[in-house]
Structures are given as structure tokens and as C-alpha cells.
Design a protein around this motif. Structure first.
Motif, short mmCIF file in Angstrom:
data_model
loop_
_atom_site.label_atom_id
_atom_site.label_comp_id
_atom_site.label_asym_id
_atom_site.label_seq_id
_atom_site.Cartn_x
_atom_site.Cartn_y
_atom_site.Cartn_z
N GLN A 137 0.83 -1.20 0.00
CA GLN A 137 0.00 0.00 0.00
C GLN A 137 0.87 1.25 0.00
N HIS A 138 0.28 2.35 -0.43
CA HIS A 138 1.06 3.56 -0.66
C HIS A 138 1.76 4.08 0.59
N ASP A 268 -10.53 4.87 6.22
CA ASP A 268 -9.23 5.28 5.66
C ASP A 268 -8.39 6.05 6.67
N VAL A 273 -5.55 8.76 1.58
CA VAL A 273 -6.82 8.71 0.85
C VAL A 273 -7.84 9.70 1.39
N ARG A 274 -7.86 9.88 2.72
CA ARG A 274 -8.88 10.75 3.31
C ARG A 274 -8.22 11.66 4.34
N GLU A 335 -13.02 5.92 -10.94
CA GLU A 335 -12.40 5.12 -9.89
C GLU A 335 -11.13 4.48 -10.45
N LEU A 338 -6.24 0.43 -7.41
CA LEU A 338 -5.16 0.46 -6.43
C LEU A 338 -4.78 -0.98 -6.07
N GLN A 341 -4.59 -1.93 -2.32
CA GLN A 341 -5.88 -2.14 -1.66
C GLN A 341 -6.71 -3.20 -2.38
N ARG A 345 -10.84 2.83 -6.33
CA ARG A 345 -11.20 3.91 -5.41
C ARG A 345 -11.44 5.19 -6.19
N ILE A 347 -11.29 8.74 -7.64
CA ILE A 347 -10.21 9.71 -7.82
C ILE A 347 -10.75 11.01 -8.43
N ARG A 388 -4.60 11.50 -4.24
CA ARG A 388 -5.05 10.16 -4.65
C ARG A 388 -4.38 9.71 -5.94
N VAL A 391 -1.17 8.37 -4.78
CA VAL A 391 -1.43 7.05 -4.21
C VAL A 391 -1.45 6.01 -5.33
#
Length: 427
Positions: A137-138, A268, A273-274, A335, A338, A341, A345, A347, A388, A391
Motif C-alpha cells: 500500500q502507498h 481510511d 486517501v482521506r 475510480e 489500487l 488495496q 477507489r 479519484i 489520490r 497514491v
């Protein structure tokens, strides 16, 4: 804001669209309150006319000691008292305005019914040629690179903030310039550098107030930090009558965005992401009702082009009625895939707001040959959320040794650099 005249004339359709939005029918209450308001306004006008007539008669009487003069003077005083009473009642009765201010835009006919994101409609997808099999993951990658800092940042600002260092900070800047260049050079958007603090009226105009007040930050002097560049860009035409030959107007801007993320405490919590503060390149279009559907597709294609140039797999989703934003009548979400994940998601969101925002901010235009003005249609979209996008690049371009390959389209914006290597940073 919705057109109350349309509601009066289409009560059944209005209630059905509210139900589609997950809201109980309101036409009976709205029409009743509107009728009371119109009756009050008519009565007010009648009293104003009577006062003007008697005041003129009073002014024509030369002898101020006559009984006629005294009776007219008492009549004018009585009318003034009644006018004050009616004005106070009209200004203090906010029930109708409160209802209208808190009603979301009505969904377009082609928007599917649904209660949440699980009922959104797939439109199309685009697959990258990049077949990366790594799956970190990022935030793991960023911390291993030594260029993404959360722990020390939390001491400075708390949770949901990040500090980027060295090549990741450079990558962020490269992405901004890359996106802005595409929009301005190839899609005819005008670059703007807008303010990041706005008055409550600007937030009201685009639908962030009063309904979504808890989602944004407010200063001690009653300014709001913008939750999206849509707010200042759309308000650039507030209270204006635009020339038909100037439409469509297309704006783009990079801005930081500030959101309280109310109600998302468990979502998140790690990574980028958030966040409470993030960067976004925004698109805003101002156009005519006849051209807004075309402009919506045009804007969505502009956002898609950024993802295609970066060679990132994505899909386009038409949001259902229960998942759309407050001001939107139709929204496409982009979307991005990723691999860290193992899911798509969001974007970007590209929304057609119709005349909903224009009614709030009184933005109009004159059609060729017309004498009356018409409300414009407004549209907005992310192209793209910069954090994002980063990411997505980290997760899709990661290598086994922990390095990150730079997408070909960004190499020139990175000064010829083709890879981000792990580094040792002392501070």
C-alpha cells in the motif's frame, strides 16, 4: 436551489423525485407555505399602494388644521403600523426558505434509483498496459522511501495530515503542472489562482451551506476554508448576466482543500486517501441548459485523459440517486485501480448541477435575440485529486526493490528523472 414555480406546477413529479433521493414528499407543505407567502406579499403591496395614495392626498392639503387632514394623517400612521407588522412577519417566517435551502438537487431522468454506492451503475473502463504484480500500500511505500511522514506530522497537526519530502514533494508539484497543462493547452480551460478563504455566501451559492456546514472549517472571523476549488471558481459568475457568445466558460485551478471529514472517523485512517487537507486540480464549466449534457461528457473525458496519459487503469461509474452530492443532478465518478488495496477507489467526481447553483447565486445569461435572462448551468469536476493520483502512482508503479518508476508522461515534469529511489533522511 430548486425552482418553486416548477414545484407548484409539477407537484407529483417533484414528490417522486424526492422519493428517488430518499426524501419524503414535501409538495403539499411547500405549496401551502408558498401560497401563504404570496398572499402576504400581495397584502403588503396593497397596503403600500394605499399608503402612497393617502400620503399624496395628505400632501395636497394646504390647511393642516382641518379634520380631513387629521383623519388622513391617522390613516397613514395606521397603514405604516400595519406595513411594519406585515414586513416583520414576512421577514421572520423562514419555514419555506429553510426547507428550500436544505433540499438537494433533483436527479436527472437517467440517474438510477439507489440508496448507496452499491447501487451505482458501471459505464465503462480502461485498462493500463502496466501489469505490476507488487501489492504494497502507498503508505508503506512512502514511509519506506523515507519521503512520507505521518508520525511527526501528527504532533504538528493531528491525525489525517501528511508531510511529503524530497522526490514525493517533487512528484506532487509535477502532477499539478502536468494536469494544468493538459486542461489549459488541450481542453481550453482558463487557469485561475483563486482565494482559499471565502464568505459564507459563496459556500451557500454552491450548496455547501447550510446543509453541509459541519463538513467544512470556519475561522474566528466567519470565513470558510474551501472544501473544494469548485466554490471560488463557480462563484466567479455570481450575480452576473453573461454574454451568450462567451459560453461555455471553463475554469481550472489547483487549490488546497480543507474538509472536516465529519462522520468518517473509522474510514481510511491510514495513509493519504482521506485527509483534512489535500490538493486538487478542479474543473468548472458555466454553460447553457442546451449544452450542459455535452459539457458534462466533455469534462469527464478531460479527467479521463489525465488517467490515460498516466497509464492508470480506471472505470467510470454513474452514481445512483442516493449517492450523489447535494448540488448534483447527475454525477460520474472515476475510480482508479489500487493494487495495494486490491480495489477501485474514487479519484474524480464530475457533476452536472443544472441551474441549481445558478439560482442560488443569481448567475444568468441572455440567449441570442432574447429579452429575458435565463439561469446558466454549472458543472464541476476533479481532474484530479492530486494526493489520490500519487497514491495510484505509488501502488501501480512500485518495484520489488521499493523504488517507484515515474510514468512516462511525468518524466519531463520531474526534470528527466525516471525513478524514485529509497533514501535516508535524518530529519
Amino acid at each position: 436551489m430548486l425552482d418553486i414555480k416548477w414545484i407548484r406546477e409539477h407537484t407529483h413529479e417533484f414528490d417522486n423525485l424526492l422519493i428517488k433521493r430518499g426524501i419524503a414528499p414535501l409538495s403539499t407543505e411547500i405549496v401551502r407555505l408558498d401560497e401563504e407567502k404570496r398572499q402576504l406579499t400581495t397584502l403588503l403591496q396593497q397596503f403600500q399602494h394605499a399608503r402612497n395614495k393617502k400620503s399624496k392626498m395628505l400632501g395636497n392639503i394646504k390647511n393642516k388644521t382641518t379634520k380631513e387632514f387629521e383623519e388622513l394623517r391617522r390613516d397613514v400612521a395606521h397603514i405604516n403600523e400595519k406595513l411594519n407588522e406585515l414586513n416583520h412577519k414576512l421577514n421572520s417566517d423562514s419555514n419555506l426558505q429553510d426547507i428550500m435551502d436544505n433540499l438537494p438537487n433533483l436527479p436527472a431522468d437517467e440517474v438510477p434509483y439507489g440508496t448507496d454506492e452499491n447501487m451505482n451503475k458501471f459505464i465503462r473502463d480502461w485498462q493500463s498496459s502496466n501489469q505490476n504484480t507488487c501489492s504494497k500500500q502507498h503508505f508503506e511505500l512512502g514511509e519506506q522511501l523515507g519521503m512520507m511522514e505521518f508520525t511527526q506530522t501528527a504532533k504538528i497537526s493531528g491525525s489525517r495530515f501528511v508531510t511529503l519530502k524530497q522526490d514525493l514533494a517533487k512528484l506532487e508539484r509535477a502532477l499539478i503542472n502536468f494536469m494544468i497543462d493538459i486542461h489549459t493547452k488541450e481542453f481550453e480551460y482558463i487557469e485561475i489562482s483563486p482565494p482559499y478563504l471565502v464568505r459564507p455566501s459563496a459556500m451557500y451559492n454552491t450548496g455547501q451551506l447550510p446543509k453541509l456546514a459541519e463538513d467544512s472549517f470556519i475561522t474566528t472571523t466567519n470565513y470558510r476554508l474551501i472544501p473544494t476549488g469548485e466554490v471560488p471558481l463557480t462563484n466567479m459568475v455570481a450575480d452576473m448576466i453573461l454574454s451568450r457568445d462567451k459560453l461555455p466558460i471553463r475554469y481550472t485551478a489547483f487549490t488546497p482543500c480543507f474538509r472536516s471529514e465529519a462522520g468518517s472517523s473509522s474510514r481510511d485512517t491510514r495513509g493519504m486517501v482521506r485527509l483534512h487537507q489535500f490538493g486538487k486540480v478542479e474543473l468548472v464549466s458555466i454553460t447553457t441548459p442546451a449544452e450542459s449534457d455535452y459539457e458534462h461528457e466533455y469534462m469527464t473525458n478531460t479527467a479521463e485523459e489525465v488517467l490515460r496519459r498516466l497509464d492508470l487503469s480506471y472505470r467510470v461509474i454513474l452514481l445512483c440517486s442516493g449517492d450523489m452530492g447535494f448540488s448534483a443532478k447527475k454525477t460520474y465518478d472515476l475510480e482508479v485501480w489500487l493494487p495495494g488495496q486490491k480495489q477501485y477507489r474514487e479519484i474524480s467526481s464530475c457533476s452536472n448541477c443544472g441551474d441549481f447553483q445558478a439560482r442560488r447565486m443569481k448567475a444568468r445569461y441572455k440567449e441570442f435575440g432574447a429579452t429575458e435572462t435565463t439561469f446558466v448551468h454549472t458543472l464541476n469536476g476533479s481532474a484530479l485529486a492530486v494526493g489520490r493520483t500519487m497514491v495510484a502512482i505509488l501502488e501501480n508503479y512500485q518495484n520489488e526493490d521499493g523504488s517507484i518508476s515515474i510514468p512516462d508522461a511525468l518524466v519531463q515534469y520531474m526534470g528527466g528523472q525516471k525513478k524514485i529511489e529509497p533514501t535516508c533522511i535524518l530529519v
